[in-house]
Design a protein around this motif. Structure first.
Motif, short mmCIF file in Angstrom:
data_model
loop_
_atom_site.label_atom_id
_atom_site.label_comp_id
_atom_site.label_asym_id
_atom_site.label_seq_id
_atom_site.Cartn_x
_atom_site.Cartn_y
_atom_site.Cartn_z
N GLU A 1 0.88 -1.26 -0.09
CA GLU A 1 0.03 -0.05 -0.14
C GLU A 1 0.88 1.31 0.10
O GLU A 1 2.05 1.38 0.79
CB GLU A 1 -0.76 0.17 1.20
N GLU B 1 -8.27 15.74 -3.31
CA GLU B 1 -9.52 15.47 -2.51
C GLU B 1 -8.97 14.79 -0.81
O GLU B 1 -9.79 14.78 -0.24
CB GLU B 1 -10.09 14.38 -3.17
N GLY B 2 -7.77 14.64 -0.75
CA GLY B 2 -7.35 14.28 0.47
C GLY B 2 -6.39 13.20 0.56
O GLY B 2 -5.49 12.92 -0.75
N THR B 3 -6.03 12.53 1.30
CA THR B 3 -4.93 11.40 1.52
C THR B 3 -5.71 10.15 1.27
O THR B 3 -6.63 9.59 1.71
CB THR B 3 -4.03 11.43 2.73
N GLY B 4 -4.83 9.15 0.51
CA GLY B 4 -5.49 8.02 0.11
C GLY B 4 -4.52 6.67 0.13
O GLY B 4 -3.27 7.20 0.18
N GLU B 5 -4.81 5.72 -0.23
CA GLU B 5 -3.95 4.50 -0.34
C GLU B 5 -4.27 3.98 -1.70
O GLU B 5 -5.38 3.98 -2.30
CB GLU B 5 -4.30 3.68 0.66
N HIS C 1 0.83 5.40 0.48
CA HIS C 1 0.08 6.76 0.79
C HIS C 1 0.18 7.72 -0.36
O HIS C 1 1.23 8.16 -0.60
CB HIS C 1 0.28 7.14 1.88
N VAL C 2 -0.80 8.27 -0.95
CA VAL C 2 -0.97 9.48 -1.63
C VAL C 2 -1.68 10.66 -1.29
O VAL C 2 -2.75 10.37 -0.62
CB VAL C 2 -1.21 8.94 -3.21
N ASP C 3 -1.09 11.93 -1.60
CA ASP C 3 -1.80 13.22 -1.43
C ASP C 3 -2.47 13.25 -2.75
O ASP C 3 -2.09 13.51 -3.79
CB ASP C 3 -0.93 14.05 -0.88
N THR C 4 -3.93 13.66 -2.73
CA THR C 4 -4.62 14.16 -3.96
C THR C 4 -5.45 15.44 -3.60
O THR C 4 -5.50 15.89 -2.21
CB THR C 4 -5.83 12.96 -4.23
#
Length: 143
Positions: A79, A86-90, A81-84
């Motif tokens: 996994e 829209e927010g942080t996601g995996e 972790h990415v920042d977009t």
């Protein structure tokens, strides 16, 4: 000025003394448990801060006598972790790269990588660290 120099010299000496020879392993591990070894060599450094708590991945260093010289967990996962906006996601990845520094043992023969209880790769250290007659000389892989 002499006191500052002495303090600086003492600090640098402590850092230099804390480093020793380590086995550096750089490998890609895929979700299907295949492993591509990129590099294995002996370098000056300090061992990686691994987690001694159980993880899905682990490493063992096996000696010529078949005994385990070192073992520890590897904190790896597929996994990211990415920042977009829209927010942080995996996101799930298909491979992970690991670069680990393991304490050097003169009698080390294999580095075994495990995913849970399954051995996914046996790295013959003398293939990377020893000369063509399979005799490991002191720090032979250093360039």
């Amino acid at each position: 000025m002499k006191v500052q120099f002495f303090v600086l010299f003492t600090l640098l000496s402590c850092v230099a003394l804390s480093q020793s020879n380590v086995i550096y392993i750089n490998a890609d591990i895929y979700k299907n448990d295949s492993v591509d070894v990129i590099d294995v060599k002996i370098i000056d450094g300090t061992p990686s801060n691994l987690f001694s708590t159980p993880e899905d991945f682990s490493i063992e260093i096996i000696g010529f006598n078949g005994k385990i010289l070192f073992e520890d967990s590897l904190p790896l996962g597929f996994e990211a972790h990415v920042d977009t906006p829209e927010g942080t996601g995996e996101i799930e990845t298909e491979k992970i790269n690991t670069r680990v520094r393991i304490p050097y043992f003169a009698g080390a023969q294999y580095a075994d990588l495990y995913h849970k209880e399954k051995m996914i790769k046996r790295i013959s250290l003398n293939e990377y660290l020893c000369n063509s007659n399979a005799v490991c000389e002191d720090f032979e892989s250093e360039s």
